[in-house]
Design a protein around this motif. Structure first.
Motif, PDB file in Angstrom:
ATOM      1  N   ILE A   1       9.947   7.582   0.436  1.00 47.47           N
ATOM      2  CA  ILE A   1       9.281   8.836   0.769  1.00 47.47           C
ATOM      3  C   ILE A   1       9.082   9.624  -0.521  1.00 47.47           C
ATOM      4  N   ARG A   2       7.837   9.921  -0.831  1.00 44.43           N
ATOM      5  CA  ARG A   2       7.534  10.580  -2.096  1.00 44.43           C
ATOM      6  C   ARG A   2       7.144  12.047  -1.921  1.00 44.43           C
ATOM      7  N   LEU A   3       6.656  12.415  -0.741  1.00 45.27           N
ATOM      8  CA  LEU A   3       6.234  13.789  -0.513  1.00 45.27           C
ATOM      9  C   LEU A   3       6.242  14.057   0.987  1.00 45.27           C
ATOM     10  N   THR A   4       6.627  15.271   1.367  1.00 47.69           N
ATOM     11  CA  THR A   4       6.574  15.673   2.775  1.00 47.69           C
ATOM     12  C   THR A   4       5.911  17.045   2.881  1.00 47.69           C
ATOM     13  N   MET A   5       5.223  17.257   3.972  1.00 52.77           N
ATOM     14  CA  MET A   5       4.654  18.567   4.304  1.00 52.77           C
ATOM     15  C   MET A   5       4.820  18.749   5.813  1.00 52.77           C
TER      16      MET A   5
ATOM     17  N   ALA B   1       5.272  16.604  18.789  1.00 53.41           N
ATOM     18  CA  ALA B   1       5.520  16.600  17.351  1.00 53.41           C
ATOM     19  C   ALA B   1       4.749  17.730  16.673  1.00 53.41           C
ATOM     20  N   VAL B   2       5.355  18.295  15.637  1.00 49.93           N
ATOM     21  CA  VAL B   2       4.615  19.226  14.790  1.00 49.93           C
ATOM     22  C   VAL B   2       3.706  18.406  13.864  1.00 49.93           C
ATOM     23  N   ARG B   3       3.017  19.085  12.974  1.00 53.18           N
ATOM     24  CA  ARG B   3       2.087  18.376  12.071  1.00 53.18           C
ATOM     25  C   ARG B   3       2.827  17.970  10.794  1.00 53.18           C
ATOM     26  N   SER B   4       3.566  16.893  10.887  1.00 54.49           N
ATOM     27  CA  SER B   4       4.321  16.393   9.740  1.00 54.49           C
ATOM     28  C   SER B   4       3.463  15.455   8.903  1.00 54.49           C
ATOM     29  N   VAL B   5       3.731  15.452   7.601  1.00 53.72           N
ATOM     30  CA  VAL B   5       3.084  14.530   6.667  1.00 53.72           C
ATOM     31  C   VAL B   5       4.168  13.848   5.837  1.00 53.72           C
ATOM     32  N   PHE B   6       4.076  12.534   5.748  1.00 56.77           N
ATOM     33  CA  PHE B   6       4.933  11.756   4.853  1.00 56.77           C
ATOM     34  C   PHE B   6       4.029  10.890   3.988  1.00 56.77           C
ATOM     35  N   ILE B   7       4.120  11.059   2.675  1.00 56.05           N
ATOM     36  CA  ILE B   7       3.449  10.154   1.753  1.00 56.05           C
ATOM     37  C   ILE B   7       4.504   9.150   1.296  1.00 56.05           C
ATOM     38  N   ILE B   8       4.242   7.883   1.559  1.00 61.04           N
ATOM     39  CA  ILE B   8       5.212   6.803   1.332  1.00 61.04           C
ATOM     40  C   ILE B   8       4.592   5.807   0.363  1.00 61.04           C
TER      41      ILE B   8
ATOM     42  N   SER C   1       0.823  -1.212   0.000  1.00 60.39           N
ATOM     43  CA  SER C   1       0.000   0.000   0.000  1.00 60.39           C
ATOM     44  C   SER C   1       0.857   1.263   0.000  1.00 60.39           C
ATOM     45  N   TRP C   2       0.201   2.371  -0.284  1.00 62.79           N
ATOM     46  CA  TRP C   2       0.753   3.685   0.001  1.00 62.79           C
ATOM     47  C   TRP C   2       0.401   4.027   1.448  1.00 62.79           C
ATOM     48  N   VAL C   3       1.105   4.988   2.023  1.00 57.08           N
ATOM     49  CA  VAL C   3       0.850   5.371   3.412  1.00 57.08           C
ATOM     50  C   VAL C   3       0.795   6.885   3.544  1.00 57.08           C
TER      51      VAL C   3
ATOM     52  N   ILE D   1      -3.855  17.014   0.391  1.00 64.05           N
ATOM     53  CA  ILE D   1      -3.228  15.709   0.635  1.00 64.05           C
ATOM     54  C   ILE D   1      -3.742  14.683  -0.378  1.00 64.05           C
ATOM     55  N   LEU D   2      -5.054  14.640  -0.595  1.00 63.00           N
ATOM     56  CA  LEU D   2      -5.610  13.702  -1.572  1.00 63.00           C
ATOM     57  C   LEU D   2      -5.184  14.072  -2.988  1.00 63.00           C
ATOM     58  N   ARG D   3      -5.156  15.374  -3.298  1.00 65.34           N
ATOM     59  CA  ARG D   3      -4.721  15.809  -4.621  1.00 65.34           C
ATOM     60  C   ARG D   3      -3.270  15.403  -4.879  1.00 65.34           C
ATOM     61  N   ALA D   4      -2.419  15.568  -3.871  1.00 70.00           N
ATOM     62  CA  ALA D   4      -1.006  15.216  -4.023  1.00 70.00           C
ATOM     63  C   ALA D   4      -0.836  13.716  -4.241  1.00 70.00           C
ATOM     64  N   ILE D   5      -1.619  12.912  -3.529  1.00 76.13           N
ATOM     65  CA  ILE D   5      -1.556  11.459  -3.724  1.00 76.13           C
ATOM     66  C   ILE D   5      -2.010  11.103  -5.145  1.00 76.13           C
ATOM     67  N   ASP D   6      -3.105  11.716  -5.598  1.00 77.94           N
ATOM     68  CA  ASP D   6      -3.562  11.487  -6.979  1.00 77.94           C
ATOM     69  C   ASP D   6      -2.467  11.848  -7.975  1.00 77.94           C
ATOM     70  N   ALA D   7      -1.791  12.971  -7.722  1.00 73.32           N
ATOM     71  CA  ALA D   7      -0.747  13.428  -8.644  1.00 73.32           C
ATOM     72  C   ALA D   7       0.418  12.443  -8.681  1.00 73.32           C
ATOM     73  N   LEU D   8       0.859  11.992  -7.528  1.00 69.01           N
ATOM     74  CA  LEU D   8       1.966  11.032  -7.477  1.00 69.01           C
ATOM     75  C   LEU D   8       1.604   9.744  -8.200  1.00 69.01           C
ATOM     76  N   GLN D   9       0.409   9.244  -7.950  1.00 71.38           N
ATOM     77  CA  GLN D   9       0.013   7.980  -8.558  1.00 71.38           C
ATOM     78  C   GLN D   9      -0.175   8.128 -10.074  1.00 71.38           C
ATOM     79  N   THR D  10      -0.699   9.267 -10.511  1.00 71.11           N
ATOM     80  CA  THR D  10      -0.854   9.512 -11.943  1.00 71.11           C
ATOM     81  C   THR D  10       0.506   9.649 -12.613  1.00 71.11           C
ATOM     82  N   SER D  11       1.409  10.382 -11.977  1.00 70.69           N
ATOM     83  CA  SER D  11       2.760  10.551 -12.522  1.00 70.69           C
ATOM     84  C   SER D  11       3.463   9.209 -12.675  1.00 70.69           C
ATOM     85  N   ASP D  12       3.309   8.344 -11.672  1.00 73.89           N
ATOM     86  CA  ASP D  12       3.927   7.019 -11.743  1.00 73.89           C
ATOM     87  C   ASP D  12       3.324   6.176 -12.861  1.00 73.89           C
TER      88      ASP D  12
END
Length: 208
Positions: A133-137, A120-127, A30-32, A150-161
């Motif tokens: 690690i594909r994206l961080t915020m 912790a601060v509000r970190s985001v890792f899309i894995i 899966s993605w995370v 967050i959902l748009r970025a995941i869509d973009a990564l998956q479409t790019s791949d």
């Protein structure tokens, strides 16, 4: 520890609201969406946890597993989930990591002393499924995350791949994509049979 895009996400074994998690095993194929929050029983965090739970079907449709983290205990997480469900009108089912000793937070550079020495601060890792690690915020403690982004970025990564393409500013799923300059016109004819609009030799737009 500084983590960069393309790095393998550090593995860890830790207690959570779903029992012991070995991160890489838990990821599977899966993605995370791995995200931290400052503390349980706080207002912004409660809305973020609730929003993640409300979007469970959206994440699942993208083959994405959410995983939360704070430096609170499992027992505190479990009590807090009741408040999240009640105030946000949802049913939170994804795991929340208990990181009371801050080991995972330090591993992922989630502790920013300018914000807090212990939370912790509000970190985001899309894995991705390859554990990369594909994206961080990173958001400050007072500002909740934008889940549309967050959902748009995941869509973009998956479409790019999937299509070996790049995505323009403000891209949304179904919008035009960019054929990278590294792909010749000959290759592009095979990869993108719909053809393209050439605004410049380096800027070719197409639908996928």
């Amino acid at each position: 520890m500084t983590l960069r895009l393309g790095d393998t996400a550090p593995d860890f074994t830790v207690d959570s609201t779903a029992g012991t998690i070995n991160f890489h095993d838990w990821i599977g194929d899966s993605w995370v969406f791995f995200f931290s929050h400052p503390a349980d029983f706080t207002p912004v965090c409660t809305t973020e946890m609730g929003r993640t739970a409300q979007l469970a079907e959206q994440f699942a449709a993208r083959n994405v597993k959410p995983l939360g983290l704070s430096t609170d205990s499992t027992e505190e997480h479990l009590r807090w989930i009741e408040d999240v469900n009640d105030t946000q009108h949802t049913n939170l089912e994804f795991p929340i990591v208990a990181d009371a000793d801050c080991e995972v937070a330090q591993l992922y550079d989630m502790i920013h002393p300018g914000e807090s020495e212990t939370s912790a601060v509000r970190s985001v890792f899309i894995i991705d499924p390859n554990k990369k690690i594909r994206l961080t915020m990173t958001y400050p403690m007072t500002v909740g995350r934008n889940f549309d982004e967050i959902l748009r970025a995941i869509d973009a990564l998956q479409t790019s791949d999937e299509y070996t393409c790049a995505l323009p500013a403000d891209w949304r799923k179904g919008g035009e994509v960019i054929i990278p300059p590294s792909i010749s016109n000959e290759e592009a004819r095979e990869k993108f049979p719909n053809g393209w609009e050439e605004l410049r030799p380096y800027l070719r737009l197409t639908k996928v």
